[in-house]
Design an enzyme around this catalytic site. Structure first.
Site, PDB file in Angstrom:
ATOM      1  N   LYS A   3       0.564  -8.435   1.912  1.00 47.81           N
ATOM      2  CA  LYS A   3       1.105  -8.292   3.265  1.00 47.81           C
ATOM      3  C   LYS A   3       2.492  -7.654   3.198  1.00 47.81           C
ATOM      4  O   LYS A   3       3.190  -7.801   2.204  1.00 47.81           O
ATOM      5  CB  LYS A   3       1.241  -9.679   3.921  1.00 47.81           C
ATOM      6  CG  LYS A   3      -0.073 -10.337   4.307  1.00 47.81           C
ATOM      7  CD  LYS A   3       0.188 -11.697   4.945  1.00 47.81           C
ATOM      8  CE  LYS A   3      -1.112 -12.396   5.308  1.00 47.81           C
ATOM      9  NZ  LYS A   3      -1.886 -11.702   6.343  1.00 47.81           N
ATOM     10  N   ARG A  36     -11.816 -16.833   5.137  1.00 50.37           N
ATOM     11  CA  ARG A  36     -13.268 -16.915   5.289  1.00 50.37           C
ATOM     12  C   ARG A  36     -13.956 -17.192   3.956  1.00 50.37           C
ATOM     13  O   ARG A  36     -15.027 -17.821   3.919  1.00 50.37           O
ATOM     14  CB  ARG A  36     -13.786 -15.628   5.944  1.00 50.37           C
ATOM     15  CG  ARG A  36     -13.542 -14.388   5.152  1.00 50.37           C
ATOM     16  CD  ARG A  36     -13.662 -13.113   5.974  1.00 50.37           C
ATOM     17  NE  ARG A  36     -12.517 -12.886   6.851  1.00 50.37           N
ATOM     18  CZ  ARG A  36     -12.396 -11.862   7.700  1.00 50.37           C
ATOM     19  NH1 ARG A  36     -13.361 -10.954   7.784  1.00 50.37           N
ATOM     20  NH2 ARG A  36     -11.324 -11.729   8.438  1.00 50.37           N
TER      21      ARG A  36
END
Ligand code: BES
Ligand code: MN
Ligand code: ZN
Length: 512
Positions: free
Chosen positions: A289, A363
């Site tokens: 990020k 996920r």
């Protein structure tokens, strides 16, 4: 902060908070009888104080054009020889429409008006007309005040003394103090659970990592919860390749936390299973990020924080329900040993996943924990909570969490519970059109979809790990876990969103 309840008695000394209803426009309400057609309605105590102070209250109400509108306040410093140093008028609006959430918000407003005093007396009058009952409402006023009083200041060593709230005790006077005190036990369990969640979420990632998170959760054993912590060897034996892949670049080993509360009369009744994403820090991994705002990724364990707080609440209020709380705890770091974009991992379900983006890690963690939940616990229903996508923030901002479900009835129950407690949910569609985006050239699926509908493709990914006949809902809480400005019931920082929602959802539908 100590809270006690007592009968409404002759006005107390010091700081006193009194309720003022708004005159019912047009219709003749019971309270407004014999009063001018418009203008706020003073409760009996407020009227007595007004007499005592030779009409100071009514004069102030007039001068400030105070209407008694809900959550509006008017403060009077009372000069002279009177008993009170300060009188706070709190508008309750139309008291017949007060419910638990409105009462909590009132409590929070009241807290803010008296936080700088050492103690305060709150005289709740004229709320017996409400549906919920005076005792229960008073308990929720207390709960709201406590929720609003939360601070996370353990790392402040130099805070100005005057900047700190001083409030140590509140006496709440109401029509039914015994009922209020009784209802307050469950409220206390809820507030304490919310505080646990907020504490976990506020902690920085150098302090709270998978192992230390699990260790804190072990303290729930004293509330009667069975706590089990699965370490990496056990996770490997179970075949949790998706979850382990996320954690493999971290110096902090991964954990799966299993918390069980067996409160139902029928101990063998299938449990409600709650699953939380517990990414204790999410750098994005090799798909790193950018620096701005990366500190926010300490709260990427918000789902796990909610699950842990709710478990404590249910146990402390001895909820008659079997619930299992599962948290997938990992840290997502870039490292020589980190997983690479393009790696293929094998999930516990046997399905293989091409990890095209290591930042779509939540996920992967949930895939294995959801599968494990079904294999081991055969749940009645599964609800997962996860700070899963930035896309949900683009869609809903901080005002709703995203809801995804394979079952309309479950979706409706969750939506109703969220509306009731002011933790709102907005349901999104799901379907094959979205699921197709997860096609991979070399594995059963990839872990990202295209550039659009990112929250839905994330939910589609999760659904691939849920059996068709298991009612399942996924709450994407990325926009609501943290609030820089604060919310009606929380100071800036972690909100505790989800604890009150799930507590209500379970209380309304699953307790026997
Ligand atoms: N933890 C983030 C989602 C998130 C973003 C939570 C901002 C709270 C605030 C999640 O792991 C993530 O990085 N999601 C990616 C998915 C993408 C790579 C498909 C995202 O939303 O950008
Ligand atoms: Mn991520
Ligand atoms: Zn994440």
């Amino acid at each position: 902060m100590k809270i006690s309840f007592s009968k409404i008695a002759a006005p107390a000394r010091g700081v006193v908070v009194v309720t003022v209803a708004e005159a019912a426009a047009g219709k003749e309400s019971k309270a407004a009888k014999n009063k001018p057609a418009s203008g706020p309605v003073l409760g009996r105590s407020a009227a007595a104080i007004d007499m005592h102070t030779k009409g100071a209250l009514r004069r102030a109400i007039k001068a400030a054009e105070f209407s008694g509108k809900r959550e509006k306040t008017l403060q009077l410093l009372v000069p002279g020889e009177g008993q009170f140093t300060r009188v706070v008028l709190v508008g309750v609006g139309d008291p017949t429409s007060l419910d638990a959430f409105a009462a909590e918000r009132l409590g929070a407003v009241i807290y803010d008006t008296v936080a700088r005093e050492p103690s305060a007396t709150v005289m709740l009058e004229g709320i017996d007309t409400a549906k919920a009952g005076a005792g229960e409402l008073a308990a929720h006023v207390a709960g709201g005040a406590r929720l609003k009083s939360y601070r996370f200041d353990k790392y402040r060593t130099k805070e100005d003394k005057d900047a700190k709230p001083k409030l140590k005790s509140i006496v709440i006077q109401c029509q039914k103090p015994a009922e209020a005190a009784k209802a307050h036990d469950a409220v206390t369990a809820l507030v304490d659970g919310s505080f646990l969640t907020r504490d976990l979420v506020n902690e920085p990632a150098n302090i709270l990592y998978p192992e230390s998170f699990a260790n804190r959760a072990k303290s729930l054993t004293k509330d009667g919860i069975t706590v089990e912590v699965l370490a990496e060897p056990a996770l490997r034996r179970l075949g949790m390749g998706a979850l382990l892949g996320v954690g493999q670049g971290s110096a902090r080993p991964s954990r799966v936390l299993v918390m069980r509360w067996n409160g139902a009369r029928d101990k063998s009744k299938a449990p409600v299973v709650l699953v939380g994403k517990g990414v204790c820090f999410d750098t994005g991994g090799i798909s790193l990020k950018p620096p701005p705002g990366m500190w926010d990724m300490k709260w990427d364990m918000g789902g796990a924080g909610v699950v842990t707080g709710v478990m404590q609440t249910l146990a402390r209020r001895k909820a008659r329900v079997n619930v299992v709380g599962l948290c997938g705890l990992v840290e997502n770091m870039p490292d020589a040993n980190a997983q690479r974009p393009g790696d293929v991992v094998t999930s516990m379900s046997g399905q293989t996943i091409e990890v095209q983006n290591t930042d779509a890690e939540g996920r992967l963690v949930l895939a294995d924990v959801l599968w494990y939940a079904q294999q081991r616990f055969k749940p009645r229903v599964i609800v997962d909570l996860a700070t899963l996508t930035g896309a949900i923030i683009a869609a809903l901002s901080e005002h709703y969490a995203g809801l995804f479900a394979n079952n309309d009835d479950l979706a409706n129950k969750l939506t109703a519970a969220g509306t009731a407690v002011g933790e709102r949910l907005w349901r999104f569609p799901m379907g094959d059109e979205y699921d197709r985006e997860l096609k991979s050239l070399i594995a059963d699926m990839k872990n990202i979809g295209g550039p659009r509908a990112g929250s839905i493709t994330a939910a589609q990914f999760l659904q691939r790990f849920v059996n068709k006949d298991t009612p399942w809902a996924h709450l994407d809480i990325a926009g609501v876990v943290w609030n820089e400005k604060g919310t009606p019931l929380a100071a800036p920082g972690s909100t505790g969103y989800g604890v009150r929602l799930l507590n209500r959802f379970i209380a309304d539908h699953y307790e026997s």
